[in-house]
Design a protein around this motif. Structure first.
Motif, PDB file in Angstrom:
ATOM      1  N   ARG A   1       0.830  -1.218   0.000  1.00  0.00           N
ATOM      2  CA  ARG A   1       0.000   0.000   0.000  1.00  0.00           C
ATOM      3  C   ARG A   1       0.858   1.260   0.000  1.00  0.00           C
ATOM      4  O   ARG A   1       0.499   2.270  -0.575  1.00  0.00           O
ATOM      5  CB  ARG A   1      -0.931   0.001   1.218  1.00  0.00           C
ATOM      6  CG  ARG A   1      -2.141  -0.925   1.047  1.00  0.00           C
ATOM      7  CD  ARG A   1      -3.212  -0.642   2.080  1.00  0.00           C
ATOM      8  NE  ARG A   1      -2.746  -0.832   3.453  1.00  0.00           N
ATOM      9  CZ  ARG A   1      -2.783  -1.987   4.113  1.00  0.00           C
ATOM     10  NH1 ARG A   1      -3.262  -3.065   3.538  1.00  0.00           N
ATOM     11  NH2 ARG A   1      -2.342  -2.067   5.350  1.00  0.00           N
ATOM     12  N   GLU A   2       2.042   1.178   0.651  1.00  0.00           N
ATOM     13  CA  GLU A   2       2.934   2.340   0.722  1.00  0.00           C
ATOM     14  C   GLU A   2       3.945   2.377  -0.433  1.00  0.00           C
ATOM     15  O   GLU A   2       4.831   3.219  -0.447  1.00  0.00           O
ATOM     16  CB  GLU A   2       3.665   2.356   2.065  1.00  0.00           C
ATOM     17  CG  GLU A   2       2.712   2.599   3.239  1.00  0.00           C
ATOM     18  CD  GLU A   2       3.430   2.679   4.576  1.00  0.00           C
ATOM     19  OE1 GLU A   2       2.788   2.356   5.590  1.00  0.00           O
ATOM     20  OE2 GLU A   2       4.614   3.060   4.602  1.00  0.00           O
ATOM     21  N   HIS A   3       3.816   1.425  -1.381  1.00  0.00           N
ATOM     22  CA  HIS A   3       4.673   1.365  -2.572  1.00  0.00           C
ATOM     23  C   HIS A   3       6.159   1.330  -2.222  1.00  0.00           C
ATOM     24  O   HIS A   3       6.962   2.077  -2.796  1.00  0.00           O
ATOM     25  CB  HIS A   3       4.371   2.544  -3.514  1.00  0.00           C
ATOM     26  CG  HIS A   3       2.943   2.606  -3.930  1.00  0.00           C
ATOM     27  ND1 HIS A   3       2.375   1.689  -4.777  1.00  0.00           N
ATOM     28  CD2 HIS A   3       1.947   3.469  -3.582  1.00  0.00           C
ATOM     29  CE1 HIS A   3       1.101   1.989  -4.951  1.00  0.00           C
ATOM     30  NE2 HIS A   3       0.803   3.064  -4.238  1.00  0.00           N
ATOM     31  N   ILE A   4       6.529   0.456  -1.293  1.00  0.00           N
ATOM     32  CA  ILE A   4       7.943   0.313  -0.923  1.00  0.00           C
ATOM     33  C   ILE A   4       8.623  -0.584  -1.956  1.00  0.00           C
ATOM     34  O   ILE A   4       8.191  -1.710  -2.202  1.00  0.00           O
ATOM     35  CB  ILE A   4       8.089  -0.259   0.496  1.00  0.00           C
ATOM     36  CG1 ILE A   4       7.577   0.786   1.503  1.00  0.00           C
ATOM     37  CG2 ILE A   4       9.526  -0.654   0.794  1.00  0.00           C
ATOM     38  CD1 ILE A   4       7.544   0.331   2.921  1.00  0.00           C
ATOM     39  N   ALA A   5       9.692  -0.068  -2.559  1.00  0.00           N
ATOM     40  CA  ALA A   5      10.401  -0.805  -3.614  1.00  0.00           C
ATOM     41  C   ALA A   5      11.196  -1.966  -3.019  1.00  0.00           C
ATOM     42  O   ALA A   5      11.756  -1.849  -1.921  1.00  0.00           O
ATOM     43  CB  ALA A   5      11.339   0.131  -4.363  1.00  0.00           C
TER      44      ALA A   5
END
Length: 155
Positions: free
Chosen positions: A135-139
């Motif tokens: 959801r937080e778009h952590i790569a």
């Protein structure tokens, strides 16, 4: 013939591995040359594992004890070829998968309960952390461990 033990199956597997790689030799001290016949290799494997139906119970126990000493010394062809000679659990059970030791792939019921208790005590599960990271778009989240996901979410 009674059922073989995990230790006997491990020994038979090792002997057959040596045969398949051309390392199995016959005769005392390997002076008989390389074993070329699969049937002879199987006979040697059963003999070394103490699982031969042609030997007495006493002889089988004697053969298995001798093989265990040989494996503990690191004197098998496989151990010498792989550079693991003299690295045995001398006189003790080895830590292989067959023996349920350090390298075992399965957990016991008690181990599963303990692992579950530890994971609950340390907060959210891996799946919950992964969902938050998505959801937080952590790569790079798919390659992260649980602890790495925790660290990434705290920053």
């Amino acid at each position: 013939m009674p059922q073989t033990t995990p230790r006997q199956r491990k020994t038979m597997g090792r002997v057959m591995h040596e045969f398949e790689h051309g390392e199995l030799k016959s005769g005392r001290g390997g002076k008989g040359g390389k074993v070329k016949s699969r049937r002879q290799a199987i006979a040697i494997a059963l003999n070394e594992a103490g699982a031969s139906k042609f030997e007495s119970e006493r002889e089988n126990r004697k053969h298995l004890a001798r093989t265990e000493r040989k494996e503990a010394r690191g004197a098998t062809a496989q151990q010498e070829k792989e550079g693991r000679s003299h690295v045995g659990a001398h006189g003790r059970r080895e830590s292989s998968r067959a023996m349920g030791g350090e390298e075992a792939r399965h957990r016991t019921a008690k181990g599963k309960r303990a692992a579950r208790a530890r994971s609950r005590a340390s907060g959210p599960t891996y799946d919950e952390l992964y969902d938050r990271a998505r959801r937080e778009h952590i790569a790079g989240r798919s390659k992260m461990s649980k602890q790495q996901l925790k660290n990434a979410l705290h920053h």
